[in-house]
Design an enzyme around this catalytic site. Structure first.
Site, mmCIF file in Angstrom:
data_model
loop_
_atom_site.group_PDB
_atom_site.id
_atom_site.type_symbol
_atom_site.label_atom_id
_atom_site.label_comp_id
_atom_site.label_asym_id
_atom_site.label_seq_id
_atom_site.Cartn_x
_atom_site.Cartn_y
_atom_site.Cartn_z
ATOM 1 N N HIS A 83 67.548 -27.051 84.922
ATOM 2 C CA HIS A 83 65.830 -26.481 84.770
ATOM 3 C C HIS A 83 65.713 -26.078 83.410
ATOM 4 C CE1 HIS A 83 65.334 -25.745 89.335
ATOM 5 N NE2 HIS A 83 65.729 -27.038 89.274
ATOM 6 N N GLU A 85 64.141 -23.590 82.253
ATOM 7 C CA GLU A 85 64.331 -22.430 81.946
ATOM 8 C C GLU A 85 65.716 -22.224 81.465
ATOM 9 O OE1 GLU A 85 63.139 -23.703 84.518
ATOM 10 O OE2 GLU A 85 61.364 -22.358 85.535
ATOM 11 N N CYS A 109 62.428 -20.988 89.513
ATOM 12 C CA CYS A 109 63.020 -20.871 90.894
ATOM 13 C C CYS A 109 64.024 -19.613 90.981
ATOM 14 C CB CYS A 109 63.633 -21.982 91.089
ATOM 15 S SG CYS A 109 65.369 -22.186 90.201
ATOM 16 N N CYS A 112 66.833 -19.655 88.252
ATOM 17 C CA CYS A 112 66.389 -19.387 86.955
ATOM 18 C C CYS A 112 66.039 -17.929 87.113
ATOM 19 C CB CYS A 112 65.295 -20.315 86.364
ATOM 20 S SG CYS A 112 65.988 -22.037 86.437
HETATM 21 N N1 LIG Z 1 61.023 -23.762 87.523
HETATM 22 C C1 LIG Z 1 61.627 -25.042 87.656
HETATM 23 C C2 LIG Z 1 61.391 -25.821 88.886
HETATM 24 C C3 LIG Z 1 61.991 -27.031 88.765
HETATM 25 N N2 LIG Z 1 62.365 -27.603 87.669
HETATM 26 C C4 LIG Z 1 62.743 -29.107 87.657
HETATM 27 C C5 LIG Z 1 63.890 -29.716 88.488
HETATM 28 C C6 LIG Z 1 63.403 -31.054 88.861
HETATM 29 O O1 LIG Z 1 63.832 -31.941 87.745
HETATM 30 C C7 LIG Z 1 61.835 -30.917 88.770
HETATM 31 C C8 LIG Z 1 61.382 -30.771 90.273
HETATM 32 O O2 LIG Z 1 61.400 -31.943 90.810
HETATM 33 P P1 LIG Z 1 60.561 -32.159 92.145
HETATM 34 O O3 LIG Z 1 60.820 -31.242 93.132
HETATM 35 O O4 LIG Z 1 58.940 -32.084 91.687
HETATM 36 O O5 LIG Z 1 60.751 -33.422 92.595
HETATM 37 O O6 LIG Z 1 61.755 -29.656 88.029
HETATM 38 C C9 LIG Z 1 62.387 -26.990 86.648
HETATM 39 O O7 LIG Z 1 62.807 -27.357 85.477
HETATM 40 N N3 LIG Z 1 62.021 -25.515 86.633
#
Ligand SMILES: Nc1ccn([C@H]2C[C@H](O)[C@@H](COP(=O)(O)O)O2)c(=O)n1
Length: 167
Positions: A83, A85, A109, A112
């Site tokens: 992620h 973060e 999330c 994180c």
């Molecule tokens: N706080 C977050 C939440 C999600 N991510 C990343 C993880 C995945 O690459 C993408 C989410 O994918 P989706 O569920 O929309 O297909 O975002 C993050 O970096 N930070």
């Protein structure tokens, strides 16, 4: 008495600037669906870390799954992707992040959030708050340790970056 100062008045405010950098950082992501960007800023407004969501170092983007697969975790991007973060914390250029602010395009999330708590950051500023249960878990952690969080409310719709014009 009227001011004689001639400084610009439409300069970027700090929140606009750091959220702008987060959005720009997100553009580095290879995730075809969701690009997330994050910057960590210290109490003196210095950027001390930046990251976007991506596969771990050395794992070729072309070999990794970029979709979701509930039946086969080995074909699901979430099994592997780091992620934004987490990457911002891993990329930090200072010894510790205590008291820092975390700017992110997507609310952290629960995983994180644990990293934010363990790093003893002070505040989270985010653009979007999509993933509800994960958000609730993150908020529970933040509330318990006094980490504040607020949504960025833009006062302008866009910032233009024009590579062809700069003086
Ligand atoms: N706080 C977050 C939440 C999600 N991510 C990343 C993880 C995945 O690459 C993408 C989410 O994918 P989706 O569920 O929309 O297909 O975002 C993050 O970096 N930070």
């Amino acid at each position: 008495m009227a001011s004689t100062s001639l400084h610009r008045v439409d300069f970027l405010q700090w929140d606009e600037y750091f959220i702008g950098v987060s959005i720009l950082t997100a553009q580095r992501s290879k995730d075809p669906k969701t690009q997330v960007g994050c910057v960590i800023v210290d109490t003196r407004y210095r950027v001390v870390g930046a990251g976007y969501n991506g596969m771990p170092w050395g794992c070729p983007d072309t070999d990794m799954p970029w979709g979701k697969d509930e039946k086969d975790p080995l074909q699901d991007k979430n099994t592997f992707v780091c992620h934004a973060e987490m990457n911002a914390v891993m990329n930090k250029n200072c010894v510790d992040l205590e008291g820092c602010r975390l700017y992110t395009t997507l609310f952290p999330c629960n995983e994180c959030a644990k990293i934010v708590v363990q790093s003893r950051m002070a505040e989270v500023i985010y653009v979007s708050d999509r993933d509800s249960w994960k958000m609730d878990a993150s908020k529970r952690l933040f509330d318990q340790v006094g980490i504040t969080y607020r949504q960025f409310i833009p006062k302008r719709n866009s910032i233009t970056i024009d590579f062809t014009k700069h003086t």
